[in-house]
Design an enzyme around this catalytic site. Structure first.
Site, PDB file in Angstrom:
ATOM      1  N   CYS A 164       0.801  -1.228   0.000  1.00 27.29           N
ATOM      2  CA  CYS A 164       0.000   0.000   0.000  1.00 27.29           C
ATOM      3  C   CYS A 164       0.834   1.279   0.000  1.00 27.29           C
ATOM      4  O   CYS A 164       0.288   2.369  -0.202  1.00 27.29           O
ATOM      5  CB  CYS A 164      -0.926   0.011   1.211  1.00 27.29           C
ATOM      6  SG  CYS A 164      -1.705  -1.572   1.563  1.00 27.29           S
ATOM      7  N   HIS A 304      -3.497   7.552   6.166  1.00 26.85           N
ATOM      8  CA  HIS A 304      -3.601   6.298   5.418  1.00 26.85           C
ATOM      9  C   HIS A 304      -4.972   5.674   5.658  1.00 26.85           C
ATOM     10  O   HIS A 304      -5.611   5.203   4.711  1.00 26.85           O
ATOM     11  CB  HIS A 304      -2.492   5.342   5.847  1.00 26.85           C
ATOM     12  CG  HIS A 304      -2.511   4.027   5.160  1.00 26.85           C
ATOM     13  ND1 HIS A 304      -2.313   3.892   3.801  1.00 26.85           N
ATOM     14  CD2 HIS A 304      -2.715   2.763   5.642  1.00 26.85           C
ATOM     15  CE1 HIS A 304      -2.391   2.611   3.466  1.00 26.85           C
ATOM     16  NE2 HIS A 304      -2.643   1.908   4.563  1.00 26.85           N
ATOM     17  N   GLU A 315      -2.789   4.133  13.630  1.00 26.34           N
ATOM     18  CA  GLU A 315      -2.265   5.312  12.936  1.00 26.34           C
ATOM     19  C   GLU A 315      -2.627   6.588  13.680  1.00 26.34           C
ATOM     20  O   GLU A 315      -1.798   7.507  13.794  1.00 26.34           O
ATOM     21  CB  GLU A 315      -2.806   5.382  11.506  1.00 26.34           C
ATOM     22  CG  GLU A 315      -2.264   6.597  10.764  1.00 26.34           C
ATOM     23  CD  GLU A 315      -2.831   6.788   9.375  1.00 26.34           C
ATOM     24  OE1 GLU A 315      -2.332   7.687   8.650  1.00 26.34           O
ATOM     25  OE2 GLU A 315      -3.775   6.064   9.007  1.00 26.34           O
ATOM     26  N   LYS A 332      -9.887   7.661   1.584  1.00 22.11           N
ATOM     27  CA  LYS A 332     -10.343   6.311   1.213  1.00 22.11           C
ATOM     28  C   LYS A 332     -11.832   6.124   1.479  1.00 22.11           C
ATOM     29  O   LYS A 332     -12.431   5.173   0.971  1.00 22.11           O
ATOM     30  CB  LYS A 332      -9.514   5.256   1.939  1.00 22.11           C
ATOM     31  CG  LYS A 332      -8.064   5.177   1.450  1.00 22.11           C
ATOM     32  CD  LYS A 332      -7.293   4.100   2.183  1.00 22.11           C
ATOM     33  CE  LYS A 332      -5.840   4.042   1.711  1.00 22.11           C
ATOM     34  NZ  LYS A 332      -5.070   5.241   2.100  1.00 22.11           N
ATOM     35  N   HIS A 337      -9.644   1.806  -1.213  1.00 19.77           N
ATOM     36  CA  HIS A 337      -8.206   1.629  -1.003  1.00 19.77           C
ATOM     37  C   HIS A 337      -7.574   1.140  -2.301  1.00 19.77           C
ATOM     38  O   HIS A 337      -7.765   0.002  -2.706  1.00 19.77           O
ATOM     39  CB  HIS A 337      -7.974   0.624   0.119  1.00 19.77           C
ATOM     40  CG  HIS A 337      -6.544   0.472   0.511  1.00 19.77           C
ATOM     41  ND1 HIS A 337      -5.521   1.181  -0.077  1.00 19.77           N
ATOM     42  CD2 HIS A 337      -5.942  -0.319   1.468  1.00 19.77           C
ATOM     43  CE1 HIS A 337      -4.377   0.844   0.464  1.00 19.77           C
ATOM     44  NE2 HIS A 337      -4.608  -0.064   1.412  1.00 19.77           N
ATOM     45  N   PHE A 397       1.440  -3.469   3.907  1.00 20.90           N
ATOM     46  CA  PHE A 397       1.747  -4.795   4.422  1.00 20.90           C
ATOM     47  C   PHE A 397       3.261  -5.008   4.364  1.00 20.90           C
ATOM     48  O   PHE A 397       3.934  -4.583   3.417  1.00 20.90           O
ATOM     49  CB  PHE A 397       1.063  -5.871   3.577  1.00 20.90           C
ATOM     50  CG  PHE A 397      -0.392  -6.100   3.919  1.00 20.90           C
ATOM     51  CD1 PHE A 397      -1.032  -5.361   4.886  1.00 20.90           C
ATOM     52  CD2 PHE A 397      -1.112  -7.078   3.254  1.00 20.90           C
ATOM     53  CE1 PHE A 397      -2.361  -5.577   5.200  1.00 20.90           C
ATOM     54  CE2 PHE A 397      -2.449  -7.312   3.548  1.00 20.90           C
ATOM     55  CZ  PHE A 397      -3.073  -6.564   4.532  1.00 20.90           C
TER      56      PHE A 397
END
Length: 409
Positions: A164, A304, A315, A332, A337, A397
């Site tokens: 990502c 994010h 986050e 998002k 995403h 990830f």
């Protein structure tokens, strides 16, 4: 024209193909208007859940290219080339020395749609029916390669593959090439088109995908108290980065300056963020250190924030540790995403925030409100940007973290 070491990287052109629009301006206007690009998604019978939703591109990127060219490209490559063409034109087609022009376009997966299609052909009709273009269409580096060929970019063609954070890492790499004196202009961005039965099923098995709410537009709810996961999206975004000297020499007014780029890794878990947020905090602090600005000089953080119960809170705590209770936004909610393209597309939104002094709104918080554990001032309505700097986060990830800081100068 060869620039020296330490040059600032400025943004002189932007381009995008997203679930909200077929170009950067349309995407921005739709985001400010509170629109959603999340739609119902159906696969052939027996392939995927019947209630799946996704942030599919607002238009077919193949339609933005010549038909002969489009048929030789994977959908992710089509989107990347379309976004690059828009950004290049927006920058005024800078006359760069080919040996000083580089490309950095990230992706999380590459041409998975082409790979799956040709595997179906192989199984149904045999090896002799498989396209000779299969390998070029599935290669993760093909988007960057095609762009380098089109614009005669010979200073290097790079493909960050970091889930990502891929698109954001490409911009960070582009700025680093300019600061190091290796390039005067970098075509940088991210692309992804991986909405397939296997990817949807795989994410669904991890329980990371949002559950259907009835209205697709309300499925993606980052920071909301009732969020259930993320919505998979697709698209591409590209920016033209130039050294400040190169842009000034041709009389171009930049959108913004990419003043800081922080990259870190959690070294913790393949899918889960470090519980103490150390990697995310490190990336943000590295980006701030390069800008030489204080946290108080930032007007908002483009988070994010994918909509997962654990990830959003982790986050938020990291942001709070660096900035305190700063204003945050979560695009998002409107886009879904976009995986490897997410960081690049959200960088474009952060750039436009700086350019227009605007904090864009976050959708889908009206019903349940912001999760009390988040502890941030999440903008639910369009606001004026109180300070002239914006930070954009992308976390992938593998524990790969990238933070980009944009300023007016």
């Amino acid at each position: 024209m060869r620039m020296g070491l330490g040059s600032k990287a400025v943004v002189t052109g932007i381009g995008a193909v997203t679930p909200l629009g077929g170009d950067a301006a349309t995407t921005w206007e739709a985001l400010l208007a509170g629109k959603s690009g999340v739609r119902p998604l159906s696969f052939p019978e027996g392939e995927g859940a019947s209630d799946t939703v996704a942030g599919t591109m607002a238009l077919d990127p193949a339609g933005l290219l010549k038909p002969v060219e489009a048929k030789r490209l994977d959908r992710s490559q089509q989107a990347a080339l379309a976004a690059a063409a828009e950004a290049w034109a927006d920058a005024g087609a800078p006359a760069a020395d080919p040996e000083r022009l580089a490309v950095a376009v990230g992706t999380g997966i590459g041409g998975v749609r082409s790979l799956l299609h040709e595997d179906d052909v192989l199984e149904a009709s045999g090896a002799r029916r498989v396209s000779p273009r299969t390998v070029p269409m599935l290669m993760p580096n093909a988007s960057a390669a095609h762009i380098s060929i089109r614009y005669d970019a010979r200073a290097g063609s790079y493909t960050p593959v970091s889930a990502c954070s891929s698109g954001a890492e490409a911009l960070a790499l582009g700025a680093r090439l300019i600061r190091a004196g290796e390039a005067d202009v970098v075509i940088a961005g991210g692309t992804e088109a991986a909405i397939t039965p296997i990817t949807v099923a795989g994410f669904a098995q991890t329980r990371a995908l949002a559950r259907s709410t009835g209205d697709p537009a309300e499925a993606s709810r980052p920071f909301a108290a009732d969020r259930t996961g993320f919505v998979l999206g697709e698209g591409a975004a590209v920016v033209i980065l130039e050294s400040a000297e190169h842009a000034a020499a041709r009389g171009t007014r930049p959108y913004a300056t990419l003043a800081g780029a922080g990259v870190s890794s959690d070294a913790h878990h393949i899918t889960a963020p470090a519980p103490d947020g150390r990697g995310q905090v490190s990336a943000m602090r590295k980006a701030l250190a390069q800008t030489e600005l204080s946290p108080e000089e930032f007007g908002h953080v483009n988070a994010h924030a994918t909509g997962t119960p654990v990830g959003d809170v982790a986050e938020a705590r990291a942001i709070h540790e660096v900035f305190g209770p700063i204003t945050a936004t979560a695009p998002k909610a409107a886009l879904g995403h976009l995986f490897g393209a997410a960081g690049a597309i959200e960088a474009v939104l952060a750039i436009l925030s700086v350019r227009h002094d605007v904090v864009p709104p976050t959708r889908n918080l009206a019903t349940a409100g912001v999760d009390a554990e988040v502890g941030l001032d999440v903008a639910t309505q369009r606001r004026n940007l109180p300070q002239g700097a914006v930070l954009s986060n992308s976390f992938g990830f593998g524990g790969q973290n990238v933070s980009l800081a944009f300023t007016r100068e």
